[in-house]
Design an enzyme around this catalytic site. Structure first.
Site, mmCIF file in Angstrom:
data_model
loop_
_atom_site.group_PDB
_atom_site.id
_atom_site.type_symbol
_atom_site.label_atom_id
_atom_site.label_comp_id
_atom_site.label_asym_id
_atom_site.label_seq_id
_atom_site.Cartn_x
_atom_site.Cartn_y
_atom_site.Cartn_z
ATOM 1 N N SER A 138 0.841 -1.201 0.000
ATOM 2 C CA SER A 138 0.000 0.000 0.000
ATOM 3 C C SER A 138 0.869 1.241 0.000
ATOM 4 C CB SER A 138 -0.904 0.021 1.240
ATOM 5 O OG SER A 138 -1.616 1.238 1.319
ATOM 6 N N TYR A 151 -1.991 0.048 10.163
ATOM 7 C CA TYR A 151 -1.996 -0.354 8.757
ATOM 8 C C TYR A 151 -0.723 0.112 8.049
ATOM 9 C CZ TYR A 151 -3.712 -1.020 3.972
ATOM 10 O OH TYR A 151 -3.868 -1.412 2.665
#
Length: 250
Positions: A138, A151
């Protein structure tokens, strides 16, 4: 040498699902593993390819579960040429409000699961003449966004994990790379940005003027999995429509 057998972990929904469908559509045999049995069954039914897609239930945060899944994958396909790790979870929460359970669960799925899965699949790849590992990371690892620190930290760990394997896997003829998507249409994006207004705000930040599609990532995954990309190794490829490093005025 043809790369025919694929394993996609975290492939029952979102980006992973599109990757599974695209590989199967290109004539590959695809093992798809996920914790969501209902979504796996739905994927097989929707695909219309029961002879090309094989589903396996797994909890990637549990080493024994990953080992058991990989044993079944070996019985089904014998070996793996292409491995895609697409499992990932997140939740919108500030650093002050995040609790230990949320941190631990996110790291367990996004990072421990990557370690367990790669550790377990490599014996099925090393007896082949080359192969490819693609990690769906990501851009949050670069920007610190994406729902929360848990995250971003887990995806940053995936960057380091990949780069630490570059030398070792290169000697085996196995390429490893990370795709770092941002703002891709998916269930995860809907959870983080539930309103049309919030999505429209995101679009204004993207130079090409649209959200990413799962097919944008699956097309890149396919390219990185074939022999034409064999000289691309140890790279983080951002797929974000130019958002991360967009030019700013003023």
């Amino acid at each position: 040498m043809n790369r025919e057998n694929v394993l996609v972990i975290g492939g029952a929904a979102g980006i992973g699902k599109q990757i599974v469908l695209d590989f199967a559509g290109r004539g590959k045999k695809v093992a798809v593993a996920d914790i969501n049995k209902k979504a796996l069954d739905q994927l097989i039914n929707e695909s219309g390819r029961p002879n090309d897609i094989f589903s396996f239930e797994v909890d990637v945060s549990n080493w024994e579960s990953v080992q058991n899944m990989m044993t079944k994958v070996k019985e089904t396909l014998n070996s793996i040429d292409i491995f895609v790790y697409s499992a990932g979870i997140t939740k919108q929460v500030s650093f002050l409000n995040i609790d230990w359970a949320s941190w631990k669960k996110t790291i367990a799925v996004n990072l421990h699961g990557l370690f367990f899965s790669t550790k377990a699949v490599l014996p099925l790849m090393k007896n082949k003449n080359g192969g490819s590992i693609i990690i769906i990371g990501s851009g949050s690892a670069i920007t610190g966004s994406g729902g929360g620190i848990h995250y971003a930290a887990s995806k940053g760990g995936a960057f380091g994990f990949m780069r630490s394997l570059v030398g070792e896997l290169g000697k085996e003829g196995i390429n490893i790379n990370v795709i770092a998507p941002r703002v891709i249409e998916s269930d995860m994006l809907d959870r983080l940005y539930p309103s049309e207004g919030s999505k429209n705000t995101l679009k204004k930040e993207i130079p090409i003027g649209r959200l990413g599609k799962p097919s944008d990532i699956s097309n890149l995954t396919n390219f990185l999995s074939n022999e034409e990309s064999a000289y691309i190794h140890g790279q983080i490829i951002i797929a974000d429509g130019g958002r991360t490093f967009r030019p700013k005025s003023g």
